[in-house]
Design an enzyme around this catalytic site. Sequence first.
Site, PDB file in Angstrom:
ATOM      1  N   SER A 243     -11.920 -12.938 -26.235  1.00  0.00           N
ATOM      2  CA  SER A 243     -11.159 -12.368 -27.341  1.00  0.00           C
ATOM      3  C   SER A 243     -11.892 -12.670 -28.639  1.00  0.00           C
ATOM      4  O   SER A 243     -12.791 -13.517 -28.687  1.00  0.00           O
ATOM      5  CB  SER A 243      -9.745 -12.936 -27.391  1.00  0.00           C
ATOM      6  OG  SER A 243      -9.769 -14.213 -27.972  1.00  0.00           O
ATOM      7  N   LYS A 244     -11.511 -11.970 -29.671  1.00  0.00           N
ATOM      8  CA  LYS A 244     -12.148 -12.144 -30.968  1.00  0.00           C
ATOM      9  C   LYS A 244     -11.938 -13.579 -31.443  1.00  0.00           C
ATOM     10  O   LYS A 244     -12.823 -14.195 -32.022  1.00  0.00           O
ATOM     11  CB  LYS A 244     -11.498 -11.163 -31.950  1.00  0.00           C
ATOM     12  CG  LYS A 244     -12.169 -11.110 -33.300  1.00  0.00           C
ATOM     13  CD  LYS A 244     -11.495 -10.074 -34.164  1.00  0.00           C
ATOM     14  CE  LYS A 244     -12.189  -9.946 -35.490  1.00  0.00           C
ATOM     15  NZ  LYS A 244     -11.693  -8.801 -36.245  1.00  0.00           N
ATOM     16  N   ARG A 245     -10.720 -14.084 -31.174  1.00  0.00           N
ATOM     17  CA  ARG A 245     -10.367 -15.426 -31.648  1.00  0.00           C
ATOM     18  C   ARG A 245     -11.328 -16.484 -31.126  1.00  0.00           C
ATOM     19  O   ARG A 245     -11.683 -17.409 -31.841  1.00  0.00           O
ATOM     20  CB  ARG A 245      -8.938 -15.778 -31.231  1.00  0.00           C
ATOM     21  CG  ARG A 245      -8.004 -15.903 -32.400  1.00  0.00           C
ATOM     22  CD  ARG A 245      -6.602 -16.298 -31.972  1.00  0.00           C
ATOM     23  NE  ARG A 245      -6.136 -15.504 -30.837  1.00  0.00           N
ATOM     24  CZ  ARG A 245      -5.878 -16.002 -29.637  1.00  0.00           C
ATOM     25  NH1 ARG A 245      -6.021 -17.286 -29.404  1.00  0.00           N
ATOM     26  NH2 ARG A 245      -5.448 -15.229 -28.666  1.00  0.00           N
TER      27      ARG A 245
END
Length: 362
Positions: A243-245
């Site tokens: 994920s981007k996170r």
Amino acid sequence: MHIRTRFAPSPTGFIHLGNLRSALYPWAFARHNKGDFILRIEDTDLERSTQEAVDVIIEGMSWLGLDLDEGPIYQMQRIDRYREVVKQMLDAGLAYPCYMSEEELNQLRDQQMANKEKPRYNGLWRPEPGKTLPQIPEGVNPVIRFKNPIGGSVIWNDAVKGQIEISNDELDDLVIARPDGTPTYNFCVVIDDMDMKITHVIRGDDHVNNTPRQINIMKALGGTPPVYAHLPTVLNDLGEKMSKRNGAMSVRDYQKAGYLPEAILNYLARLGWSHGDAEVFTKEQFVGWFDLESLGRSPAQHNPEKLLWLNHQYIQNADPAKLAESTKPFAHELGIDTESGPDFIQVVGLLKDRANTLIEIA
Ligand code: GLU
């Protein structure tokens, strides 16, 4: 059989490499079998879908050379078609209006949880021969529910996961249209896969749970379910969901970081599929070899060092003139004049054995 596959992304936010792998495999399967590959944009979630995400998907696919035979087809442009099928199903007794309010549903759920039962719709509004339905409340717009078969089970032979069997008792009557008439996600997928004559659904295994519901609706409509191949997830280098996170890069980031599309394609191909011990291969070889039998059964793990190594292989073996052309934008970005100094192709030819990325060459 004329093979037809599709990539059906929801354009909701961040598009990482794992997402594009879900495009690569159905594309390769279609190309290997001289079939058709379709792009379908699942944009019915109006709040979360963005044009930016659509652009990233289309650009990313064209950068990798994943060419389309049809599409992009946007689900939002097919709403009338979905409504038409909802109506046909109501007329044919395959679906029914349910007037249970949100409040009643919550009450039912609380009660079931208190009794340690699995929360599910109790079939209150489901018409059956000889059954008297409750009085229709005034001023309530109903949802439309699919009359899921009672008893028996749904069985399919997943090309990746093997035989899967889900009892119909596990599946309650799915809402196919909301009170305002808009169709729901699982329903649109079924109508599209049928209308688009999809023969092989190759997608992430987060959709395994949806599959028995989709198969039941498809069968009720007289369709033949496609072959399903559910791909294990791609995890990041720490073994977490990408994920981007947690630092995943978008497809555009790789382009900007000086990766070659050939290297990314080769890398993605191996992220959950293999052909003997082949590691470096051309797109043509990949298409020639691709089959569903060789898809991996366990989650694939992203390995940035391997990707960098592959990028180096492609840079080292590239034709200097072509490589120089690809390097120019990166050089210009750094303010380097590639025209009036020493011959740029020769310079690139000298540097390519030592570089991992186009930025390093620049
Ligand atoms: N739109 C879904 C997603 O992005 C895929 C649906 C499908 O392939 O059936 O996860």
